[in-house]
Motif scaffolding. Structure first.
Motif, PDB file in Angstrom:
ATOM      1  N   ARG A   1       0.833  -1.198   0.000  1.00 43.41           N
ATOM      2  CA  ARG A   1       0.000   0.000   0.000  1.00 43.41           C
ATOM      3  C   ARG A   1       0.876   1.260   0.000  1.00 43.41           C
ATOM      4  O   ARG A   1       0.606   2.212  -0.737  1.00 43.41           O
ATOM      5  N   ALA A   2       1.924   1.260   0.799  1.00 46.78           N
ATOM      6  CA  ALA A   2       2.818   2.417   0.839  1.00 46.78           C
ATOM      7  C   ALA A   2       3.464   2.646  -0.527  1.00 46.78           C
ATOM      8  O   ALA A   2       3.544   3.788  -1.010  1.00 46.78           O
ATOM      9  N   ALA A   3       3.909   1.557  -1.163  1.00 46.33           N
ATOM     10  CA  ALA A   3       4.532   1.687  -2.488  1.00 46.33           C
ATOM     11  C   ALA A   3       3.522   2.170  -3.521  1.00 46.33           C
ATOM     12  O   ALA A   3       3.843   3.000  -4.377  1.00 46.33           O
ATOM     13  N   ALA A   4       2.287   1.663  -3.429  1.00 49.23           N
ATOM     14  CA  ALA A   4       1.249   2.065  -4.374  1.00 49.23           C
ATOM     15  C   ALA A   4       0.907   3.544  -4.216  1.00 49.23           C
ATOM     16  O   ALA A   4       0.745   4.268  -5.200  1.00 49.23           O
ATOM     17  N   LEU A   5       0.804   4.006  -2.992  1.00 49.84           N
ATOM     18  CA  LEU A   5       0.476   5.413  -2.755  1.00 49.84           C
ATOM     19  C   LEU A   5       1.617   6.325  -3.204  1.00 49.84           C
ATOM     20  O   LEU A   5       1.377   7.425  -3.726  1.00 49.84           O
ATOM     21  N   ASP A   6       2.862   5.868  -3.010  1.00 46.50           N
ATOM     22  CA  ASP A   6       4.009   6.649  -3.492  1.00 46.50           C
ATOM     23  C   ASP A   6       3.978   6.765  -5.021  1.00 46.50           C
ATOM     24  O   ASP A   6       4.220   7.846  -5.573  1.00 46.50           O
ATOM     25  N   LEU A   7       3.681   5.640  -5.686  1.00 42.31           N
ATOM     26  CA  LEU A   7       3.615   5.665  -7.145  1.00 42.31           C
ATOM     27  C   LEU A   7       2.461   6.553  -7.600  1.00 42.31           C
ATOM     28  O   LEU A   7       2.612   7.331  -8.554  1.00 42.31           O
ATOM     29  N   GLU A   8       1.339   6.470  -6.926  1.00 41.30           N
ATOM     30  CA  GLU A   8       0.192   7.309  -7.270  1.00 41.30           C
ATOM     31  C   GLU A   8       0.558   8.787  -7.180  1.00 41.30           C
ATOM     32  O   GLU A   8       0.188   9.587  -8.051  1.00 41.30           O
ATOM     33  N   THR A   9       1.308   9.159  -6.152  1.00 39.82           N
ATOM     34  CA  THR A   9       1.745  10.539  -5.995  1.00 39.82           C
ATOM     35  C   THR A   9       2.679  10.953  -7.130  1.00 39.82           C
ATOM     36  O   THR A   9       2.545  12.046  -7.700  1.00 39.82           O
ATOM     37  N   CYS A  10       3.609  10.074  -7.489  1.00 35.94           N
ATOM     38  CA  CYS A  10       4.544  10.380  -8.581  1.00 35.94           C
ATOM     39  C   CYS A  10       3.812  10.565  -9.901  1.00 35.94           C
ATOM     40  O   CYS A  10       4.103  11.498 -10.661  1.00 35.94           O
ATOM     41  N   ILE A  11       2.858   9.682 -10.177  1.00 37.86           N
ATOM     42  CA  ILE A  11       2.099   9.791 -11.423  1.00 37.86           C
ATOM     43  C   ILE A  11       1.294  11.083 -11.435  1.00 37.86           C
ATOM     44  O   ILE A  11       1.165  11.756 -12.461  1.00 37.86           O
ATOM     45  N   GLY A  12       0.755  11.452 -10.263  1.00 33.87           N
ATOM     46  CA  GLY A  12      -0.013  12.686 -10.162  1.00 33.87           C
ATOM     47  C   GLY A  12       0.802  13.938 -10.423  1.00 33.87           C
ATOM     48  O   GLY A  12       0.240  14.982 -10.776  1.00 33.87           O
ATOM     49  N   GLN A  13       2.120  13.855 -10.272  1.00 33.42           N
ATOM     50  CA  GLN A  13       2.984  14.981 -10.588  1.00 33.42           C
ATOM     51  C   GLN A  13       3.346  15.022 -12.072  1.00 33.42           C
ATOM     52  O   GLN A  13       3.762  16.064 -12.584  1.00 33.42           O
ATOM     53  N   VAL A  14       3.184  13.895 -12.740  1.00 34.64           N
ATOM     54  CA  VAL A  14       3.454  13.810 -14.171  1.00 34.64           C
ATOM     55  C   VAL A  14       2.202  14.135 -14.981  1.00 34.64           C
ATOM     56  O   VAL A  14       2.242  14.883 -15.962  1.00 34.64           O
ATOM     57  N   VAL A  15       1.077  13.552 -14.573  1.00 36.58           N
ATOM     58  CA  VAL A  15      -0.209  13.753 -15.248  1.00 36.58           C
ATOM     59  C   VAL A  15      -1.099  14.535 -14.289  1.00 36.58           C
ATOM     60  O   VAL A  15      -1.809  13.961 -13.470  1.00 36.58           O
TER      61      VAL A  15
END
Length: 343
Positions: A15-29
């Motif tokens: 879950r922590a890794a998924a939320l981190d990735l979600e945050t990164c994607i949100g900065q790209v898109v």
């Protein structure tokens, strides 16, 4: 006890890794928070996805960001009106000696490590191509060169051209039903986000943006084993189960549920599609949504939050209403969620 603690630790780490990735994607898109969350839910539910949106809103960039974040191989296929199934399986060329050669396609070459297959403008391809894709989605394999190629990790993401209608083929019911979700990717409405997308040159170079995502943030091979563990970790009460069954009944027979829609004969509106598989997918999505929220128990809001994206594309209407299906289905789903009381 140790096993329970180990599972809890894995779930927390994922879950922590998924939320981190979600945050990164949100900065790209930027401006696509909901679409990104729905993509993450689909990834951890191991479901194939239809992407819906106009040209130039960031669908491809979003998908490339997801593919970069989960690792594995990525392959893009362009749907065309003259495409045949063999185009997905074979690569033909003239060798140096002038003789023709036939070799496996790039998709087959990446089969065992392919994590994301992006089929762009899927409705430009012929029904024969849809049939091949259906086998890949349903069984995770295709037959070619007298052998069966296995795709143990693949998720199919497809984009439908919803503007141009000439030289397009509507997806058959079986193919639409195999897609876990149809996720809308719309142009942002926030004025500041629009300003940034237009004037900030950072968002004009997709490759540079994608380079900011660590590779991989998740392990595409681990996702296959993580998905059933997440499903087993989120429990459903009898009240929630009854609620989902009532939603099903109202979706199949909206007239019997007392639903009324303006200028619509509700009694003849729904021809089919609200199937057991569809509602099983709904619960799968809702469980992953609950897990993302840090809960091990399903609540009504989990079901309601993913209802439209999970159910609308697999509900089939009377032909007289098909040209207006997007608006009608939004209204129908909203009416179902309104008229069926949540526990």
């Amino acid at each position: 006890m140790n096993d329970a603690l180990s599972v809890a630790s894995m779930l927390s780490s994922w879950r922590a890794a998924a939320l981190d990735l979600e945050t990164c994607i949100g900065q790209v898109v930027i401006g696509q928070t909901r679409a990104i969350r729905l993509m993450m839910i689909s990834i951890f539910a191991r479901g194939h996805v239809l992407l819906a949106g106009d040209v130039g809103v960031g669908k491809t960039t979003l998908l490339r960001a997801v593919a970069r974040g989960i690792g594995g191989a990525y392959e893009r296929v362009e749907g065309t009106v003259d495409m045949m199934p063999s185009d997905l399986l074979y690569h033909t060329y003239l060798a140096d000696d002038g003789r023709p050669r036939v070799e496996p396609s790039a998709m087959l070459g990446k089969a065992e490590e392919l994590s994301v297959l992006f089929f762009n403008e899927i409705n430009r391809a012929r029904p024969q191509v849809h049939s091949l894709l259906l086998r890949l989605m349903a069984e995770g394999n295709v037959a070619a060169f007298n052998r069966v190629y296995q795709f143990p990790y693949v998720q199919v993401f497809a984009d439908r051209n919803r503007v141009e209608k000439e030289e397009t083929f509507e997806l058959p019911a079986a193919a639409r039903d195999r897609f876990f979700m149809e996720i809308p990717v719309e142009a942002p409405t926030d004025v500041e986000v629009r300003r940034r997308l237009i004037f900030d040159s950072r968002y004009h170079d997709a490759d540079a943006l994608l380079a900011s995502i660590e590779t991989p943030a998740l392990d595409y091979q681990t996702l296959v084993s993580a998905a059933p563990i997440i499903q087993k970790s989120v429990h459903t009460s009898k009240a929630i189960q009854d609620y989902v069954v009532r939603l099903w009944e109202a979706t199949v027979r909206p007239d019997a549920a007392g639903i009324e829609l303006a200028s619509i004969d509700v009694e003849r509106l729904v021809q089919g599609g609200a199937s057991p598989r569809g509602f099983a997918f709904l619960v799968r999505a809702a469980r992953v949504r609950a897990w993302f929220e840090g809960r091990d128990m399903l609540v009504p809001e989990d079901v309601r939050d993913v209802f439209v994206e999970t159910m609308a594309h697999r509900i089939f209407l009377d032909p007289v209403y098909e040209l207006r299906r997007e608006q009608i289905l939004r209204d129908l789903c909203a009416a179902v969620l309104t008229i069926v009381p949540a526990p």
